[in-house]
Design a protein around this motif. Sequence first.
Motif, PDB file in Angstrom:
ATOM      1  N   TYR A  12       6.458  12.147   5.626  1.00  9.82           N
ATOM      2  CA  TYR A  12       5.996  10.894   6.229  1.00  9.82           C
ATOM      3  C   TYR A  12       6.616   9.735   5.463  1.00  9.82           C
ATOM      4  N   ARG A  13       6.984   8.665   6.210  1.00  9.96           N
ATOM      5  CA  ARG A  13       7.551   7.492   5.557  1.00  9.96           C
ATOM      6  C   ARG A  13       7.229   6.244   6.357  1.00  9.96           C
ATOM      7  N   ASP A  14       6.757   5.206   5.670  1.00 14.83           N
ATOM      8  CA  ASP A  14       6.661   3.878   6.258  1.00 14.83           C
ATOM      9  C   ASP A  14       7.021   2.872   5.183  1.00 14.83           C
ATOM     10  N   ALA A  15       6.757   1.590   5.412  1.00 19.71           N
ATOM     11  CA  ALA A  15       7.187   0.553   4.482  1.00 19.71           C
ATOM     12  C   ALA A  15       6.441   0.601   3.148  1.00 19.71           C
ATOM     13  N   ALA A  16       5.279   1.261   3.132  1.00 22.23           N
ATOM     14  CA  ALA A  16       4.455   1.272   1.926  1.00 22.23           C
ATOM     15  C   ALA A  16       4.434   2.610   1.206  1.00 22.23           C
ATOM     16  N   ALA A  17       4.488   3.698   1.944  1.00 26.58           N
ATOM     17  CA  ALA A  17       4.230   5.020   1.354  1.00 26.58           C
ATOM     18  C   ALA A  17       5.200   6.080   1.829  1.00 26.58           C
ATOM     19  N   LEU A  18       5.332   7.078   0.990  1.00 27.40           N
ATOM     20  CA  LEU A  18       6.047   8.307   1.323  1.00 27.40           C
ATOM     21  C   LEU A  18       5.112   9.474   1.049  1.00 27.40           C
TER      22      LEU A  18
END
Length: 227
Positions: A12-18
Amino acid sequence: MIPEDLVSRVLYRDAAALIMDKPAGLMVHAGPSGGEHLQMYLSALRFGERRDPELAHRLDKETSGCLVLGRHKKALAQLGALFAQGLAAKTYWAMVVGRTRDTEGVMDFPLKKRERSHGWRMEVDRSGQASTTQWRLLGCDGRLSWLECKPLTGRTHQIRAHCAAMGHPLVGDAIYGRGTGTLAGDRLLLHSRHIELPLYPAKPPISATAPVPEHMRDYLVACGWAD
């Protein structure tokens, strides 16, 4: 490990977390005796950011599966607060020795760190920190049991110490299940299968499910898991 291997493990990846699938046998940070560790390779997971992502929590060296990283300082603080407040919903799969008498239950044993001549371990102690793990039997082959464990607190070695205290140590656990290593070639059979984090108030929790590692497949199949 090469950068391509690490990138392929991002769940999972977004602008805040992996959220990545950590392989068993890899330390997440440098140990006292040195050796390879995950932080040596985190530059491969920048994905355009100027700085490396950082660990939001930890997994033991021999534990595989879902590991959360923050991509910037604000995200790390938010993720750290979720873990500290017990708001991270973590699900582990564990292979333990023996057949459990019940099909589900709660392990509610306070844990305290004890120093020994051969190293340290967590032990059940009334003066220790409150520690709670929900568990459910998912399958059994008569010799080993496949458990789903959900730690409601985040103590070091919590699932390992709790299962041993219940009389069913994890297979391959050199600290809490001595003598079980030959059952799995000295591999700890503990996998961080799924995690959910309510990171954004107005959105559903972010989540990821880690694939079953190769060293656990045969044991799970024997206990009824269907790939």
